[in-house]
Design a protein around this motif. Structure first.
Motif, PDB file in Angstrom:
ATOM      1  N   LEU A 180      34.344  40.683 -40.428  1.00 43.39           N
ATOM      2  CA  LEU A 180      34.020  41.959 -39.934  1.00 43.39           C
ATOM      3  C   LEU A 180      32.571  41.967 -40.088  1.00 43.39           C
ATOM      4  O   LEU A 180      31.838  42.538 -39.025  1.00 43.39           O
ATOM      5  N   ASP A 181      31.786  41.579 -41.032  1.00 38.45           N
ATOM      6  CA  ASP A 181      30.662  41.578 -41.134  1.00 38.45           C
ATOM      7  C   ASP A 181      29.566  40.732 -40.256  1.00 38.45           C
ATOM      8  O   ASP A 181      28.335  40.910 -39.978  1.00 38.45           O
ATOM      9  N   ARG A 182      30.184  39.815 -39.642  1.00 37.53           N
ATOM     10  CA  ARG A 182      29.486  38.851 -38.768  1.00 37.53           C
ATOM     11  C   ARG A 182      29.147  39.686 -37.420  1.00 37.53           C
ATOM     12  O   ARG A 182      28.292  39.308 -36.635  1.00 37.53           O
ATOM     13  N   PHE A 183      29.923  40.784 -36.982  1.00 38.84           N
ATOM     14  CA  PHE A 183      29.882  41.312 -35.761  1.00 38.84           C
ATOM     15  C   PHE A 183      29.381  42.831 -35.703  1.00 38.84           C
ATOM     16  O   PHE A 183      29.850  43.438 -36.807  1.00 38.84           O
ATOM     17  N   GLU A 184      28.765  43.128 -34.619  1.00 37.81           N
ATOM     18  CA  GLU A 184      28.313  44.644 -34.437  1.00 37.81           C
ATOM     19  C   GLU A 184      29.148  45.124 -33.472  1.00 37.81           C
ATOM     20  O   GLU A 184      29.098  46.425 -33.556  1.00 37.81           O
ATOM     21  N   VAL A 185      29.658  44.424 -32.746  1.00 36.59           N
ATOM     22  CA  VAL A 185      30.346  44.907 -31.316  1.00 36.59           C
ATOM     23  C   VAL A 185      31.681  44.369 -31.401  1.00 36.59           C
ATOM     24  O   VAL A 185      31.953  42.890 -31.477  1.00 36.59           O
ATOM     25  N   PHE A 186      32.939  45.147 -31.004  1.00 32.69           N
ATOM     26  CA  PHE A 186      33.995  44.434 -30.941  1.00 32.69           C
ATOM     27  C   PHE A 186      34.609  44.902 -29.448  1.00 32.69           C
ATOM     28  O   PHE A 186      34.611  46.044 -28.973  1.00 32.69           O
ATOM     29  N   LEU A 187      34.954  44.084 -28.690  1.00 34.86           N
ATOM     30  CA  LEU A 187      35.577  44.205 -27.304  1.00 34.86           C
ATOM     31  C   LEU A 187      36.787  44.130 -27.670  1.00 34.86           C
ATOM     32  O   LEU A 187      37.496  43.021 -27.811  1.00 34.86           O
ATOM     33  N   PHE A 188      37.859  45.013 -27.339  1.00 34.76           N
ATOM     34  CA  PHE A 188      38.959  45.256 -27.634  1.00 34.76           C
ATOM     35  C   PHE A 188      39.961  45.296 -26.445  1.00 34.76           C
ATOM     36  O   PHE A 188      39.818  45.928 -25.439  1.00 34.76           O
ATOM     37  N   ASP A 189      40.836  44.328 -26.159  1.00 32.33           N
ATOM     38  CA  ASP A 189      42.086  44.345 -25.165  1.00 32.33           C
ATOM     39  C   ASP A 189      42.963  45.438 -25.740  1.00 32.33           C
ATOM     40  O   ASP A 189      42.798  45.839 -26.700  1.00 32.33           O
ATOM     41  N   CYS A 190      44.009  45.711 -24.762  1.00 32.45           N
ATOM     42  CA  CYS A 190      44.596  46.909 -24.922  1.00 32.45           C
ATOM     43  C   CYS A 190      46.035  46.545 -25.161  1.00 32.45           C
ATOM     44  O   CYS A 190      46.648  46.572 -26.213  1.00 32.45           O
ATOM     45  N   ASP A 191      46.827  46.201 -24.021  1.00 31.95           N
ATOM     46  CA  ASP A 191      48.190  45.760 -24.096  1.00 31.95           C
ATOM     47  C   ASP A 191      48.355  44.547 -24.883  1.00 31.95           C
ATOM     48  O   ASP A 191      47.586  43.595 -24.715  1.00 31.95           O
ATOM     49  N   SER A 211      26.003  37.024 -29.419  1.00 30.76           N
ATOM     50  CA  SER A 211      26.104  36.336 -30.673  1.00 30.76           C
ATOM     51  C   SER A 211      26.574  37.160 -31.586  1.00 30.76           C
ATOM     52  O   SER A 211      27.417  36.893 -32.627  1.00 30.76           O
ATOM     53  N   LYS A 212      26.416  38.734 -31.560  1.00 29.90           N
ATOM     54  CA  LYS A 212      27.255  39.565 -32.500  1.00 29.90           C
ATOM     55  C   LYS A 212      28.135  40.417 -31.949  1.00 29.90           C
ATOM     56  O   LYS A 212      28.543  41.407 -32.708  1.00 29.90           O
ATOM     57  N   ALA A 213      28.923  39.802 -31.032  1.00 29.00           N
ATOM     58  CA  ALA A 213      30.058  40.507 -30.447  1.00 29.00           C
ATOM     59  C   ALA A 213      31.289  39.674 -30.556  1.00 29.00           C
ATOM     60  O   ALA A 213      31.229  38.155 -30.447  1.00 29.00           O
ATOM     61  N   CYS A 214      32.247  40.223 -30.560  1.00 28.77           N
ATOM     62  CA  CYS A 214      33.698  39.323 -31.018  1.00 28.77           C
ATOM     63  C   CYS A 214      34.527  39.969 -29.866  1.00 28.77           C
ATOM     64  O   CYS A 214      34.890  41.631 -30.036  1.00 28.77           O
TER      65      CYS A 214
END
Ligand SMILES: O=C(O)[C@H](O)[C@H](O)COP(=O)(O)O
Ligand SMILES: [Mg+2]
Length: 303
Positions: free
Chosen positions: A18-29, A245-248
């Protein structure tokens, strides 16, 4: 290809991840829910990431709902999220048509194969459309339809695009009209071509399945504007302004979510095993799409 890290139960591993990333792109279904079934500890996990100051974006291929519809679903499920944080394939298609394709009016009208989510997002971009949820297309084909479609008297002269998404009301009439518009030179677009849709813990025909009859009949492949399309990634980066690079990317499907994150050169990808893809699919030798890490369920991030 590095072996994916299994994070369920791994406290230190989860913190480091979690500390590696500033942004999380979430899928939903398949990640947050399966239809109306909310997976365990989702609202708490989202709140935990917000408390850590993470930027969240909800990136769904499900074109049946608009961003406004998703806001209502988030509220109903007690998930703290803003409409502005949603970026769905129907919105991706609407902005591609209005801001990139930019067909000259009046020939910029869209013939829709899909649900209200597509219509609402086209409306939000002032793109004219017909078809879709209009009940006059949900009827048996009559002999006169064959003639009027063949001689094009049934066709709207301003249709320049056929846009297909997940359609819960497919009809022979709609397929026949769409095929005639493509034959006349209309552009063939799709919100997404996922083969299956997770719901109620099982799988159902997806957008790719409801679009397949038109692909076969027309002999044409649509340009798909949902994940893993990098046109969608560029649009998301443009709108939310973040360092890749800061996004997952967090998702349940290898050939949409994880591929999307990998091709988008994001800093990481996390596969959640509550939806479409099974761990055997990415733990096998020599597979092309492998997530950076995986968990049994998203709520496992909440220790
Ligand atoms: O058939 C579909 O459209 C997909 O299964 C569905 O949209 C997937 O949505 P997502 O997992 O991207 O939220
Ligand atoms: Mg999914």
């Amino acid at each position: 290809m590095a072996a994916p890290k299994y994070l369920t139960g791994d406290k230190a591993g989860i913190d480091e991840f979690l500390d590696r990333f500033e942004v999380f792109l979430f899928d939903c279904d398949g990640v947050l829910w399966s239809g109306d079934h909310l997976f365990p500890r989702i609202p708490e996990t989202i709140d935990m990431l917000r408390k850590k100051g993470k930027q969240l974006v909800f990136v769904t291929n499900n074109s049946t709902k608009s961003r406004a519809d998703y806001k209502k679903k988030f509220d109903k499920m007690g998930i703290s999220a803003k409409e502005e944080e949603v970026f769905g394939s129907s919105y991706s298609a609407a902005i591609y048509i209005s801001r990139i394709l930019r067909l000259p009016a009046p020939k910029n009208k869209v013939f829709v194969l899909g649900e209200t989510g597509v219509e609402q997002e086209l409306q939000s971009e002032n793109v004219p459309y017909i078809g879709g949820t209009d009940p006059s297309y949900r009827r048996e084909v009559e002999n006169s339809d064959y003639t009027s479609i063949a001689d094009e008297s049934a066709l709207d002269p301003d249709v320049g695009i056929v846009l297909a998404g997940l359609d819960f009301h497919p009809s022979y009439l709609k397929y026949s009209l769409a095929m005639a518009y493509l034959r006349r030179g209309a552009k063939f677009l799709a919100t997404n071509i996922d083969s299956t849709l997770p719901n109620a813990g099982s799988l159902f025909p997806g957008a790719g399945a409801t679009t397949a009859p038109l692909i076969l009949a027309s002999g044409q492949e649509p340009l798909a504007l949902g994940k893993p399309s990098q046109a969608m990634m560029d649009a998301i980066e443009g709108k939310f302004q973040f360092d890749r690079s800061k996004a997952c990317m967090i998702g349940d499907r290898l050939n949409t979510d994880i591929q999307f994150g990998i091709e988008g050169k994001l800093g990481g990808t996390l596969c959640v095993l509550t939806g479409v893809s099974k761990k055997e699919e990415f733990l096998a030798e020599g597979v092309a799409v492998v997530p950076g890490a995986y968990v049994d369920q998203l709520g496992d991030l909440l220790r």
